[in-house]
Enzyme design. Structure first.
Site, PDB file in Angstrom:
ATOM      1  N   HIS A  79       1.246  -1.012  -0.313  1.00 35.50           N
ATOM      2  CA  HIS A  79       0.522   0.260  -0.214  1.00 35.50           C
ATOM      3  C   HIS A  79       0.830   1.479  -0.038  1.00 35.50           C
ATOM      4  O   HIS A  79       0.285   2.775  -0.063  1.00 35.50           O
ATOM      5  CB  HIS A  79      -0.906  -0.105   1.399  1.00 35.50           C
ATOM      6  CG  HIS A  79      -2.021   0.502   0.772  1.00 35.50           C
ATOM      7  ND1 HIS A  79      -2.559   0.698  -0.475  1.00 35.50           N
ATOM      8  CD2 HIS A  79      -3.135   1.201   1.693  1.00 35.50           C
ATOM      9  CE1 HIS A  79      -3.764   1.490  -0.185  1.00 35.50           C
ATOM     10  NE2 HIS A  79      -4.212   1.231   1.289  1.00 35.50           N
ATOM     11  N   ASN A 129      -5.938   6.923   4.358  1.00 33.52           N
ATOM     12  CA  ASN A 129      -7.245   7.633   4.183  1.00 33.52           C
ATOM     13  C   ASN A 129      -7.169   9.435   4.228  1.00 33.52           C
ATOM     14  O   ASN A 129      -8.515   9.804   3.718  1.00 33.52           O
ATOM     15  CB  ASN A 129      -8.725   7.373   5.395  1.00 33.52           C
ATOM     16  CG  ASN A 129      -8.274   6.103   4.657  1.00 33.52           C
ATOM     17  OD1 ASN A 129      -7.619   5.119   3.967  1.00 33.52           O
ATOM     18  ND2 ASN A 129      -9.331   5.350   5.581  1.00 33.52           N
ATOM     19  N   ASN A 175      -8.370   5.331  -1.996  1.00 33.78           N
ATOM     20  CA  ASN A 175      -8.911   5.797  -0.420  1.00 33.78           C
ATOM     21  C   ASN A 175      -7.791   6.958  -0.100  1.00 33.78           C
ATOM     22  O   ASN A 175      -7.680   8.111   0.114  1.00 33.78           O
ATOM     23  CB  ASN A 175      -8.955   5.146   1.043  1.00 33.78           C
ATOM     24  CG  ASN A 175      -9.817   4.114   1.152  1.00 33.78           C
ATOM     25  OD1 ASN A 175     -10.814   4.606   0.585  1.00 33.78           O
ATOM     26  ND2 ASN A 175      -9.611   3.391   1.703  1.00 33.78           N
TER      27      ASN A 175
END
Length: 275
Positions: A79, A129, A175
């Site tokens: 990620h 996020n 996100n």
């Protein structure tokens, strides 16, 4: 009688399923709203104007910013591959020792000149996020327009070994990109999408993106990072050759831009490349 019981049981099942889906939709909606609220709260914090060398840069003309999206403290996970790309870029130009924390932008930055282009490299120190908060603060501090911000992030829908440049448009479920769109209030930012592939077997998406690359994947990743840096440099040169006037902004214009695929040479005998 037995048939009536079956119909009644099926009816109950449908009602339970409908209630579950409604609850799930409400949860997703509330989660999205909560993230937006957090973005707004963090952006409303007192902002200190740029001072010193950063302030001087405002008079030097158009600049670019490259952002490696990810999670702080998890730079080696899938990620956070965007952060790894920025690390490779800094290393290639002997800038790796120039990362410094900047509390005013909630991130780590390097301010330098690369390929005759004034560049700000940014690694947000906020969770994925709400990465957009850091990006918006840095854009405001260094006077950089949204269309001059390149977002580098992971892409589930592409296997490891595939890289693509996307010129604005929707966040496609990412996100970190969604946070940037929300905080900058536009989606014109170009993106460098680095494939990480989807999970195999019973592994969940969340566990997959937060896991580290395997030893076999790392052999592919080294090539991916090098290629990603090459693409970023080509983008700098391309942008410098274009007119300095702002491109048409906004969602509608951005979504009309075609995505340009950039594929690296096939990797032999790599399980990661076949994911």
């Amino acid at each position: 009688m037995g048939r009536l019981k079956k119909v009644t049981g099926l009816s109950k099942l449908c009602r339970y399923l409908s209630l579950f889906l409604k609850t799930l939709m409400n949860f997703v909606t509330m989660r999205g709203l909560l993230t937006r609220v957090v973005n707004r709260v963090l952006l409303s914090e007192l902002f200190t104007p740029a001072m010193g060398i950063e302030a001087e840069m405002h008079t030097e003309g158009r600049r670019r910013m490259v952002v490696g999206l990810g999670n702080p403290g998890m730079e080696s996970t899938r990620h956070s591959v965007g952060m790894a790309v920025l690390g490779a870029l800094a290393t290639r130009f002997s800038l790796a020792d120039r990362w410094r924390g900047d509390k005013h932008v909630s991130g780590e930055v390097i301010v330098s000149e690369i390929e005759h282009t004034h560049v700000v490299l940014l690694r947000p120190r906020l969770l994925m996020n709400v990465n957009g908060v850091s990006v918006a603060k840095a854009a405001r501090k260094y006077g950089i327009r949204p269309e001059d911000i390149m977002l580098v992030h992971d892409e589930l829908d592409k296997p490891l070994g595939k890289i693509a440049v996307k010129h604005g448009g929707s966040a496609r479920g990412h996100n970190g990109v969604r946070s940037c769109v929300d905080c900058l209030q536009t989606d014109v930012m170009p993106r460098l999408r680095v494939g990480i592939g989807r999970p195999v077997g019973q592994m969940s998406v969340e566990r997959h993106v937060l896991s580290r690359f395997s030893s076999e994947e790392r052999k592919v990743l080294d090539s991916v990072l090098a290629q990603s840096v090459d693409i970023l440099l080509s983008q700098f040169l391309q942008q410098e050759s274009q007119s300095p006037s702002s491109p048409a902004g906004g969602r509608q214009a951005a979504q009309k831009r075609k995505e340009r695929e950039i594929s690296d040479p096939p990797v032999k005998d790599s399980a990661a490349a076949q994911t």
